[in-house]
Design an enzyme around this catalytic site. Structure first.
Site, mmCIF file in Angstrom:
data_model
loop_
_atom_site.group_PDB
_atom_site.id
_atom_site.type_symbol
_atom_site.label_atom_id
_atom_site.label_comp_id
_atom_site.label_asym_id
_atom_site.label_seq_id
_atom_site.Cartn_x
_atom_site.Cartn_y
_atom_site.Cartn_z
ATOM 1 N N GLU A 1 43.145 38.979 45.278
ATOM 2 C CA GLU A 1 43.324 37.584 45.728
ATOM 3 C C GLU A 1 42.415 36.606 44.991
ATOM 4 O O GLU A 1 41.852 35.702 45.604
ATOM 5 C CB GLU A 1 43.093 37.497 47.245
ATOM 6 C CG GLU A 1 44.155 38.262 47.996
ATOM 7 C CD GLU A 1 43.927 38.301 49.503
ATOM 8 O OE1 GLU A 1 44.906 38.095 50.236
ATOM 9 O OE2 GLU A 1 42.789 38.558 49.949
HETATM 10 C C1 ACM Z 1 43.258 42.812 50.474
HETATM 11 O O1 ACM Z 1 43.814 43.064 51.556
HETATM 12 N N1 ACM Z 1 43.072 41.556 50.094
HETATM 13 C C2 ACM Z 1 42.801 43.851 49.591
#
Ligand code: ACM
Length: 538
Positions: free
Chosen positions: A344
């Site tokens: 992310e």
């Molecule tokens: C995640 O759930 N951002 C690894």
């Protein structure tokens, strides 16, 4: 029941289910539930189900006279004997002295047989008869896994902290058991909410019961930095003082962290520390203005949004920081791996992300560790030997899945943590009070009923190193919260990691899982009474 034949575990457990007259039916209201716990649990009726079970003869009975025999020349074997005695003494009230093997002929023996190569690094054999109970393993880790089997074969009351009536019998026969995957993990997010050393130890003990061998600690995120780094002290002094919802946060001193690592090692669990970067870094960016591209430290963050923070890939100081952090954390890590996150990174350009990972991965190698990253790392160039942790969903775009599969074909090992199967923080149903639902609702059957080897199309089974169940803590603040979400899904992921593919069967699994309920109760583990599981009546 006498059976001399070697029977595959699945067929064996079906026979045993039938023999014990336990219901396999639906657990809906009015459905049948298992009978009260039998005096002798049929051999192999445990979680994870063993690879091979041969019931034979009469049970072994633990008595006031029982001794635990170990090879006194092995410090690890002596420690395992003490651990086993410590598990069994409170409920049995028996003295259970730990003695040299030769003095425990009719007791419980823990035997190391280094030449028994068929048992691998973690396998064991349990042989039980009225004359004695012997656990044999090639390595101490195998004895430890075998001790968990012995424990689960005994009545659940053995887990209680006060003396119980017994009797303490282990069904006669032989269990020969080795794991399907070398990597059987659980992740705990201590960043969104901080969990104390004692709370982490409690989870480690729960993982141990199900033969999990890897504890991944998510030690940094936007909401909190949880591990002391001497060269950058504001990471904890400032960055550790918050958590989701504005609570006080917290962090581990190096000595406390070593204590966690030692406690896990004594349960044959390897701790993998994760420092998430370049995103999920607000706690660090808030602690040190110079780490920000604009030189301005953002305020601490106590919300639950993701994707808004990034280390500054173009600044030299970023790499001084990363080098120091990785050096100090590698020095605290006896294990092989260091997890660098990489998920992310929505506030990092692709070019910056790739450049960052190209510089950071060699730092992990320089300090003697192997990289693990969330699967977005496959969008850069994973280092030689790196593991990619796949956390996609059924609906993850095919191109993203193929990128991960291509990396796996190219040699990147995979740890599978599909979010819509293994994320223990997902709500079971819309009515689950705790947890999130961005990956959907994940009921107990859904979390168990998939095959890691064939899960990711185009990825060779040989690339799959195992499975891991992450537990993110945006909504979870206490051990009871953790347990309500982990139980009963965690044992199912643990079984996927340990038991042979041929034993995979929801109908028999759910009955064995239901039989864990009195053990959860005896251990004080809060758990969700999913209607998919035929729990015994309360
Ligand atoms: C995640 O759930 N951002 C690894």
């Amino acid at each position: 029941m006498r059976q001399r034949r070697r029977i595959p575990a699945l067929v064996g457990s079906l026979l045993l289910v039938a023999a014990a007259g336990v219901a396999c039916g639906e657990a809906s209201a009015g459905g049948r539930v298992p009978a009260a716990e039998p005096e002798v649990r049929p051999l192999g009726r445990i979680v994870p189900v063993p690879a091979s079970v041969t019931p034979e003869g009469e049970p072994y009975t633990l008595t006031r006279a029982t001794r635990i025999g170990v090879d006194e020349d092995s410090a690890e074997a002596r420690a395992l004997g003490r651990y086993l005695a410590g598990l069994l003494r409170p409920a049995t009230g028996f003295p259970l002295p730990v003695v040299d093997e030769a003095a425990a002929r009719d007791g419980i023996r823990l035997r190391l047989a280094p030449d028994d190569t068929g048992l691998g690094d973690e396998g064991y054999r349990l042989a039980s008869s009225p004359d004695g109970l012997t656990l044999t393993a090639r390595a101490p880790a195998g004895l430890f896994r075998g001790v968990q089997t012995l424990r689960q074969q005994l009545p659940s009351a053995v887990e209680r902290g006060t003396v119980q009536p017994g009797p303490w019998k282990v069904a006669g026969g032989t269990v020969t058991d080795t794991p399907r995957y070398a990597y059987r993990g659980a992740m705990l997010d201590v960043s969104r909410h901080f969990f104390t050393v004692d709370e982490v130890k409690r989870y480690i003990d729960q993982l141990a019961l199900y033969k999990v061998n890897t504890l991944h600690l998510h030690l940094s995120d936007d909401q909190g930095w949880r591990i002391a780094v001497d060269s950058w002290p504001r990471l904890t002094a400032h960055g550790g003082a918050t958590e989701v919802g504005g609570g006080p946060g917290g962090f581990y001193t190096k000595e406390q962290y070593r204590e966690i690592v030692r406690y896990a090692a004594a349960r044959y669990q390897e701790v993998i520390p994760e420092i998430d970067m370049p995103g999920h870094t607000n706690a660090a960016l808030s602690s040190y203005a110079e780490l920000n591209c604009d030189g301005v430290a953002p305020p601490p963050y106590t919300g639950v949004k993701v994707g808004f923070s990034s280390l500054c890939a173009s600044k030299p100081v970023t790499y001084d920081f990363v080098d120091d952090v990785i050096r100090e954390i590698a020095a605290l890590t006896p294990g092989r791996y260091l997890h660098i996150g990489g998920d992310e990174a929505h506030s990092t350009s692709h070019a910056d992300y790739t450049a960052f990972m190209d510089r950071v991965q060699p730092v992990v190698a320089k300090y003697g560790k192997t990289v693990v990253g969330w699967h977005q790392l496959t969008g850069a160039t994973p280092a030689e030997g790196a593991l990619g942790q796949y956390w996609g969903l059924d609906r993850t775009p095919a191109a993203e899945k193929e990128r991960v599969a291509a990396a796996a074909r190219g040699g990147t090992g995979l740890v599978l943590s599909p979010a819509d199967r293994t994320y223990l923080d997902m709500k079971y149903t819309k009515d689950t009070p705790l947890g999130l639902s961005w990956a959907g609702y994940v009921e107990v059957r859904r979390s168990y009923d998939w095959d890691p080897d064939s899960y990711l199309a185009g990825a060779p089974a040989s690339a799959v190193r195992g499975v891991e169940a992450p537990l993110w803590t945006e909504t979870l603040a206490t051990s009871s919260d953790l347990e309500t979400m982990a139980f009963p899904r965690l044992p199912g992921i643990a079984e996927l990691g340990w038991s042979p593919a041929a034993s995979h069967d929801w109908e028999t699994y759910k009955v064995r899982l239901a039989e864990q309920a009195p053990r959860f109760d005896a251990l004080g583990i809060a758990y969700h009474r999913s209607p998919q599981v035929p729990w015994p009546a309360e």
